[in-house]
Every structure is written in structure tokens, then in C-alpha cells.
Design a protein around this motif. Structure first.
Motif, PDB file in Angstrom:
ATOM      1  N   GLY A 184       0.828  -1.203   0.000  1.00  0.00           N
ATOM      2  CA  GLY A 184       0.000   0.000   0.000  1.00  0.00           C
ATOM      3  C   GLY A 184       0.863   1.253   0.000  1.00  0.00           C
ATOM      4  O   GLY A 184       2.047   1.208   0.321  1.00  0.00           O
ATOM      5  N   PHE A 185       0.279   2.346  -0.389  1.00  0.00           N
ATOM      6  CA  PHE A 185       1.005   3.609  -0.368  1.00  0.00           C
ATOM      7  C   PHE A 185       0.035   4.719  -0.001  1.00  0.00           C
ATOM      8  O   PHE A 185      -1.172   4.565  -0.051  1.00  0.00           O
ATOM      9  N   LEU A 186       0.565   5.864   0.363  1.00  0.00           N
ATOM     10  CA  LEU A 186      -0.229   6.992   0.829  1.00  0.00           C
ATOM     11  C   LEU A 186       0.157   8.240   0.054  1.00  0.00           C
ATOM     12  O   LEU A 186       1.329   8.574  -0.045  1.00  0.00           O
ATOM     13  N   LEU A 187      -0.837   8.900  -0.536  1.00  0.00           N
ATOM     14  CA  LEU A 187      -0.593  10.167  -1.215  1.00  0.00           C
ATOM     15  C   LEU A 187      -0.889  11.293  -0.233  1.00  0.00           C
ATOM     16  O   LEU A 187      -2.040  11.558   0.094  1.00  0.00           O
ATOM     17  N   CYS A 188       0.139  11.948   0.254  1.00  0.00           N
ATOM     18  CA  CYS A 188      -0.033  12.997   1.253  1.00  0.00           C
ATOM     19  C   CYS A 188      -0.830  14.178   0.720  1.00  0.00           C
ATOM     20  O   CYS A 188      -1.508  14.872   1.468  1.00  0.00           O
ATOM     21  N   SER A 189      -0.780  14.428  -0.590  1.00  0.00           N
ATOM     22  CA  SER A 189      -1.504  15.564  -1.142  1.00  0.00           C
ATOM     23  C   SER A 189      -3.012  15.315  -1.183  1.00  0.00           C
ATOM     24  O   SER A 189      -3.784  16.257  -1.311  1.00  0.00           O
ATOM     25  N   LYS A 190      -3.449  14.072  -1.075  1.00  0.00           N
ATOM     26  CA  LYS A 190      -4.875  13.761  -1.156  1.00  0.00           C
ATOM     27  C   LYS A 190      -5.488  13.381   0.187  1.00  0.00           C
ATOM     28  O   LYS A 190      -6.667  13.084   0.255  1.00  0.00           O
ATOM     29  N   THR A 191      -4.709  13.378   1.248  1.00  0.00           N
ATOM     30  CA  THR A 191      -5.253  13.026   2.552  1.00  0.00           C
ATOM     31  C   THR A 191      -5.893  14.243   3.201  1.00  0.00           C
ATOM     32  O   THR A 191      -5.512  15.380   2.937  1.00  0.00           O
ATOM     33  N   LYS A 192      -6.874  14.014   4.030  1.00  0.00           N
ATOM     34  CA  LYS A 192      -7.563  15.082   4.742  1.00  0.00           C
ATOM     35  C   LYS A 192      -7.397  14.873   6.245  1.00  0.00           C
ATOM     36  O   LYS A 192      -7.388  13.750   6.722  1.00  0.00           O
ATOM     37  N   ILE A 193      -7.300  15.971   6.953  1.00  0.00           N
ATOM     38  CA  ILE A 193      -7.196  15.905   8.403  1.00  0.00           C
ATOM     39  C   ILE A 193      -8.452  16.529   8.976  1.00  0.00           C
ATOM     40  O   ILE A 193      -8.874  17.603   8.558  1.00  0.00           O
ATOM     41  N   GLY A 194      -9.077  15.864   9.906  1.00  0.00           N
ATOM     42  CA  GLY A 194     -10.277  16.388  10.535  1.00  0.00           C
ATOM     43  C   GLY A 194     -11.524  15.670  10.034  1.00  0.00           C
ATOM     44  O   GLY A 194     -11.445  14.645   9.368  1.00  0.00           O
ATOM     45  N   TYR A 195     -12.667  16.232  10.354  1.00  0.00           N
ATOM     46  CA  TYR A 195     -13.933  15.639   9.935  1.00  0.00           C
ATOM     47  C   TYR A 195     -14.962  16.737   9.776  1.00  0.00           C
ATOM     48  O   TYR A 195     -14.772  17.866  10.209  1.00  0.00           O
ATOM     49  N   GLU A 196     -16.069  16.400   9.143  1.00  0.00           N
ATOM     50  CA  GLU A 196     -17.133  17.361   8.878  1.00  0.00           C
ATOM     51  C   GLU A 196     -18.132  17.362  10.023  1.00  0.00           C
ATOM     52  O   GLU A 196     -18.524  16.310  10.517  1.00  0.00           O
ATOM     53  N   ILE A 197     -18.542  18.551  10.448  1.00  0.00           N
ATOM     54  CA  ILE A 197     -19.540  18.675  11.504  1.00  0.00           C
ATOM     55  C   ILE A 197     -20.857  19.072  10.856  1.00  0.00           C
ATOM     56  O   ILE A 197     -20.931  20.072  10.154  1.00  0.00           O
ATOM     57  N   ASN A 198     -21.889  18.290  11.082  1.00  0.00           N
ATOM     58  CA  ASN A 198     -23.214  18.587  10.545  1.00  0.00           C
ATOM     59  C   ASN A 198     -23.911  19.545  11.510  1.00  0.00           C
ATOM     60  O   ASN A 198     -24.482  19.137  12.519  1.00  0.00           O
ATOM     61  N   PHE A 199     -23.879  20.856  11.180  1.00  0.00           N
ATOM     62  CA  PHE A 199     -24.428  21.862  12.078  1.00  0.00           C
ATOM     63  C   PHE A 199     -25.949  21.745  12.194  1.00  0.00           C
ATOM     64  O   PHE A 199     -26.514  22.067  13.241  1.00  0.00           O
ATOM     65  N   ASN A 200     -26.616  21.292  11.132  1.00  0.00           N
ATOM     66  CA  ASN A 200     -28.066  21.132  11.208  1.00  0.00           C
ATOM     67  C   ASN A 200     -28.461  20.123  12.273  1.00  0.00           C
ATOM     68  O   ASN A 200     -29.482  20.264  12.935  1.00  0.00           O
ATOM     69  N   ARG A 201     -27.662  19.124  12.439  1.00  0.00           N
ATOM     70  CA  ARG A 201     -27.978  18.086  13.423  1.00  0.00           C
ATOM     71  C   ARG A 201     -27.979  18.633  14.848  1.00  0.00           C
ATOM     72  O   ARG A 201     -28.762  18.213  15.695  1.00  0.00           O
TER      73      ARG A 201
END
Length: 59
Positions: A8-25
């Protein structure tokens, strides 16, 4: 077509840090719709305004 890689390999340019918060919820406050009678009177008033404008144009 190439065979799948055995490692396996990891593309650092395509990784995301964090997560999405659903404010409506968490922050959405339900507001019930207006009564049908109130909506109907508003529609009739707007229809009359449109009819008056059309009458001015067609004169």
C-alpha cells in the motif's frame, strides 16, 4: 491492465485531516409551517396584485 500491487502507499496531497460537523444536526430548531388559511389569504392577495398589474399593462 496492471495487476494490483502487493503493498500500500499513501498520497499525502490527497489526505484530509479532521472531519465534517453537521451543524443542522446540532443547531437546527424546528419551526412549524404557517396555518393554511394564512397562506391562502397571502396567495389570494398576491394573485389580486398580479391581476391588477396585468390590467394596467393590457389597457
Amino acid at each position: 491492465m496492471t495487476p494490483p500491487l502487493g503493498w500500500g502507499f499513501l498520497l499525502c496531497s490527497k489526505t484530509k485531516i479532521g472531519y465534517e460537523i453537521n451543524f443542522n444536526r446540532y443547531f437546527y430548531k424546528y419551526t412549524p409551517p404557517r396555518p393554511l388559511e394564512e397562506i391562502e389569504t397571502d396567495l389570494k392577495k398576491i394573485e389580486k396584485e398580479i391581476a391588477d398589474m396585468l390590467a394596467e399593462v393590457t389597457e
